[in-house]
Design an enzyme around this catalytic site. Structure first.
Site, PDB file in Angstrom:
ATOM      1  N   CYS A   2      34.133  46.678  28.097  1.00  0.00           N
ATOM      2  CA  CYS A   2      34.925  47.575  27.252  1.00  0.00           C
ATOM      3  C   CYS A   2      35.091  48.944  27.917  1.00  0.00           C
ATOM      4  CB  CYS A   2      34.214  47.752  25.922  1.00  0.00           C
ATOM      5  SG  CYS A   2      33.981  46.191  25.079  1.00  0.00           S
ATOM      6  N   ARG A  27      39.878  47.784  33.477  1.00  0.00           N
ATOM      7  CA  ARG A  27      38.490  47.377  33.180  1.00  0.00           C
ATOM      8  C   ARG A  27      38.468  46.062  32.417  1.00  0.00           C
ATOM      9  NH1 ARG A  27      34.329  51.271  33.332  1.00  0.00           N
ATOM     10  NH2 ARG A  27      33.257  50.244  31.644  1.00  0.00           N
ATOM     11  N   TRP A  74      36.631  44.025  25.747  1.00  0.00           N
ATOM     12  CA  TRP A  74      36.506  42.783  26.513  1.00  0.00           C
ATOM     13  C   TRP A  74      35.419  42.008  25.767  1.00  0.00           C
ATOM     14  CZ3 TRP A  74      32.830  40.109  29.421  1.00  0.00           C
ATOM     15  CH2 TRP A  74      33.304  39.204  30.355  1.00  0.00           C
ATOM     16  N   ASN A 100      30.568  50.354  24.104  1.00  0.00           N
ATOM     17  CA  ASN A 100      30.570  49.475  25.282  1.00  0.00           C
ATOM     18  C   ASN A 100      29.125  49.077  25.520  1.00  0.00           C
ATOM     19  OD1 ASN A 100      31.084  48.125  27.686  1.00  0.00           O
ATOM     20  ND2 ASN A 100      30.826  49.979  28.908  1.00  0.00           N
ATOM     21  N   GLY A 101      28.882  47.764  25.605  1.00  0.00           N
ATOM     22  CA  GLY A 101      27.509  47.300  25.860  1.00  0.00           C
ATOM     23  C   GLY A 101      27.202  46.107  24.972  1.00  0.00           C
ATOM     24  N   GLU A 466      33.853  35.649  51.114  1.00  0.00           N
ATOM     25  CA  GLU A 466      34.710  36.683  50.511  1.00  0.00           C
ATOM     26  C   GLU A 466      36.137  36.190  50.360  1.00  0.00           C
ATOM     27  OE1 GLU A 466      34.254  39.171  48.880  1.00  0.00           O
ATOM     28  OE2 GLU A 466      36.158  40.227  48.908  1.00  0.00           O
ATOM     29  N   LYS A 470      38.128  35.922  46.787  1.00  0.00           N
ATOM     30  CA  LYS A 470      39.434  36.595  46.575  1.00  0.00           C
ATOM     31  C   LYS A 470      40.466  35.622  46.036  1.00  0.00           C
ATOM     32  CE  LYS A 470      38.695  40.592  46.831  1.00  0.00           C
ATOM     33  NZ  LYS A 470      37.369  40.274  46.560  1.00  0.00           N
ATOM     34  N   GLU A 473      39.634  34.566  42.410  1.00  0.00           N
ATOM     35  CA  GLU A 473      39.748  35.570  41.333  1.00  0.00           C
ATOM     36  C   GLU A 473      41.176  36.113  41.221  1.00  0.00           C
ATOM     37  OE1 GLU A 473      37.561  39.210  41.743  1.00  0.00           O
ATOM     38  OE2 GLU A 473      37.673  39.158  43.900  1.00  0.00           O
ATOM     39  N   HIS A 489      27.145  18.103  56.615  1.00  0.00           N
ATOM     40  CA  HIS A 489      26.069  17.812  55.651  1.00  0.00           C
ATOM     41  C   HIS A 489      26.624  17.542  54.267  1.00  0.00           C
ATOM     42  CE1 HIS A 489      23.179  18.778  58.727  1.00  0.00           C
ATOM     43  NE2 HIS A 489      23.855  19.877  58.984  1.00  0.00           N
ATOM     44  N   LYS A 584      36.797  44.902  35.966  1.00  0.00           N
ATOM     45  CA  LYS A 584      36.509  45.619  37.213  1.00  0.00           C
ATOM     46  C   LYS A 584      35.025  45.939  37.353  1.00  0.00           C
ATOM     47  CE  LYS A 584      37.340  47.647  41.048  1.00  0.00           C
ATOM     48  NZ  LYS A 584      37.680  46.782  42.225  1.00  0.00           N
TER      49      LYS A 584
END
Ligand code: AGP
Length: 589
Positions: A2, A27, A74, A100-101, A466, A470, A473, A489, A584
């Protein structure tokens, strides 16, 4: 996670808050709302959807009042509904709150409050704060005491703002394990999760520490500890400007930030040599080094671990922050913890750091956000100076963190030649950005493939990880980053006709082995996308990167992977700046 923001001052609050809502969209959010006080009345407007959609429905800008709070949610507790959107108000609309939390003990608190006659409108944990404030305000008839008592009742993480109709001349904010900063403006003051919420109006910032509250009025403010003790705070001028947060001519923040990297790599190298030397000395004297981070920042940590071992013969562990506490027994009294982060607010990372400090560890950090919680928890921080990174996917912050890792290693070794190469590496990145058209071609060919492999060895393995992250996401293609040596393997079983495989293969000690891997996969039908400074007929597609010192290839070869993810996302009609389900800064564990 949030986003919270509040304003009190001489100006009309709604336009400032609405702008703040839009600034904080990156965010991550699924609903939003604003509360203001006008003529001693609380006004609350909120709904699900994008900020502009909600405004089209509810017309935030028709609200009145020079005091207000605003929130982008969020969802963590309770579905995405209008009732669960913030702000939440007390039963009689005397108090409005945004949060937020995560409140861990909200159920027991809610049962007690319901027994005392409070009625709840949402399924969120956050609404509990509004009712606690209402209860304690009635008991103490004092806003500060009501907030202090509420803060002491709550368990978990929270940054909340509250406004009271009985006293429309102040906003009170409280923070514990979630970010909250204050913007000191000419016409009024702001409170927010993030500097970006008010960067258009002021660059003067006051950072709250954990377990502190702030009583913010139009002209002044006072900070207290949760125990009610006044705290003196300094106002800092941050180096971010409003222009840093515009997309300029770019279609998205993500591509803008990919293209900013030549500049941000230079900016990252502007460091106080004494701080760099202090960081190096801590590495040299450490009995044991734990490197910890999450996501993209963790991939930087893997390269740091590799370079410490390979060049400085220094052993270290690189552990995902979410796993770190499971290894807590390994944390020795005087160990060194190197924390790597863009936001400095990642909950898993902050928890790992607090666990390490509890056991006597010394924490040094590499991060972007000056004044963030990680910064305040660290004995020393090196800032990557890449400016605000708005795109949810980390791009310029990754290369900013990584170049600082190289700076530390080459300073530690007093390797003046490589330090000079490092100062010029931005030119190679500028070169590789010119390969964008080729990358778009590759993206067009493979955009609908749903199993991408990114393969590398040694220093290229973290870049393979990485590149996969990318693509996942940004474009939502499934992708796996892996070591070339691991193909035999198991994963080779998945390689079939048309499977796209990105092979990170510049000319270094891994070159021949990676060519063997490429031919093994090609023999089974894979489409080989070579990323190298040297073409080879085995590649079905080839992305040329400049020849640089072989240790520095990770800084260069990651850029085509960032561009591949971005363009694949655009071709697949994704929103690169706001990928679904992601935020974010992951400020909850
Ligand atoms: C990277 O593209 C992601 N957005 C994510 O993995 C991120 O790197 C991770 O959440 C860590 O964030 P931090 O660097 O702010 O701590």
């Amino acid at each position: 996670m949030c986003g919270i923001r509040g304003y009190i001052g001489d100006e009309d609050a709604p336009p400032l808050l609405y702008n703040g809502l839009k600034r904080m969209e990156y965010r991550g959010y699924d609903s939003a709302g604003i509360a203001t006080i006008s003529d001693a009345k609380m006004l609350v407007k909120k709904d699900t959807g994008k900020v502009t959609e909600i405004n089209n429905k509810l017309d935030f800008l028709s609200m009145r009042g020079n005091i207000g709070i605003a929130h982008t949610r969020w969802a963590t507790h309770g579905g995405v509904t209008r009732e669960n959107a913030h702000p939440h108000a007390s039963c009689g609309l005397e108090v409005a709150v945004i949060h937020n939390g995560i409140i861990e003990n909200y159920r027991s608190l809610m049962e007690n409050l319901m027994a005392e006659g409070h009625h709840f409108n949402s399924q969120t944990d956050s609404e509990i704060i509004a009712h606690l404030l209402e209860k304690h305000y009635k008991a103490y008839e004092d806003e500060k005491q009501a907030v202090l008592k509420t803060a002491s009742d709550l368990k978990g993480s929270f940054a909340f703002l509250a406004i009271f109709t009985a006293n429309p001349n102040m906003i009170i904010g409280a923070r514990k394990d979630a970010p909250l900063v204050i913007g000191v403006g000419k016409q009024g003051n702001f409170l927010a999760s993030d500097i970006l919420a008010f960067i258009d109006y002021t660059d003067k910032v006051l950072f709250l520490d954990n377990r502190e509250i702030a009583i913010v009025k139009g002209r002044d403010m006072q900070v207290y500890t949760f125990e009610g003790k006044p705290v003196e705070k300094e106002v800092t001028q941050v180096a971010w400007e409003a222009k840093d947060t515009s997309k300029e001519a770019f279609a998205h923040y993500t591509t803008k930030e990919i293209h900013e990297q030549p500049q941000t790599l230079k900016a990252a190298l502007y460091q106080d040599p004494n701080k760099v030397q202090e960081f190096c000395s801590a590495i040299e004297r450490a009995k044991h080094i734990h490197i910890t981070a999450c996501g993209t920042s963790y991939h930087v940590g893997l390269i740091l671990r590799n370079l410490l071992a390979r060049l400085a013969k220094i052993r270290s562990d690189a552990t995902l922050s979410s796993e770190f506490s499971h290894d807590a027994e390994l944390i020795e009294r005087d160990c060194l913890v190197i924390a790597i982060s863009q936001s400095g607010e990642t909950a898993d990372l902050l928890f790992a750091v607090s666990e390490a400090k509890k056991r006597g560890g010394e924490v040094l950090s590499i991060l972007n956000a000056v004044g963030a919680s990680l910064d305040r928890e660290s004995k020393l921080s090196l800032y990557i100076n890449c400016g605000p990174e708005i795109g949810v996917a980390a791009t310029k912050s990754f290369t900013g963190q990584l170049i600082l890792v190289y700076l530390l290693i080459f300073t530690l070794l007093n390797d003046t030649r490589r330090l000079a190469d490092l100062r010029d590496i931005w030119k190679a990145v500028e070169e590789v950005l010119k390969m964008e058209d080729k990358v778009v071609e590759v993206a067009k060919k493979y955009k609908e493939c749903n199993d991408f492999y990114f393969v590398g060895r040694s220093l290229h393995l973290p870049i393979a990880l990485e590149g996969a992250l990318k693509l996942k996401e940004l474009a939502y293609n499934h992708a796996e980053g892996m070591a070339g040596g691991e193909l035999k393997h198991g994963t080779l079983a998945l390689i079939e006709e048309g499977t796209p495989v990105v092979v990170l293969n510049p000319e270094d000690e891994t070159y021949q082995e990676m060519l063997s891997n490429a031919s093994e996969m090609k023999a089974r039908g894979a489409k080989i996308i070579g990323v190298s400074n040297r073409p080879h007929e085995i590649y079905d597609d080839f992305i040329q990167i400049p020849t640089v010192d072989e240790l520095l290839y990770p800084l260069v070869e990651v850029v085509p992977l960032q561009m591949l993810a971005y363009h694949t996302a655009v071709l697949r009609q994704r929103d690169p700046d706001y990928p679904r389900n992601l935020a974010k800064s992951v400020t909850v564990k």
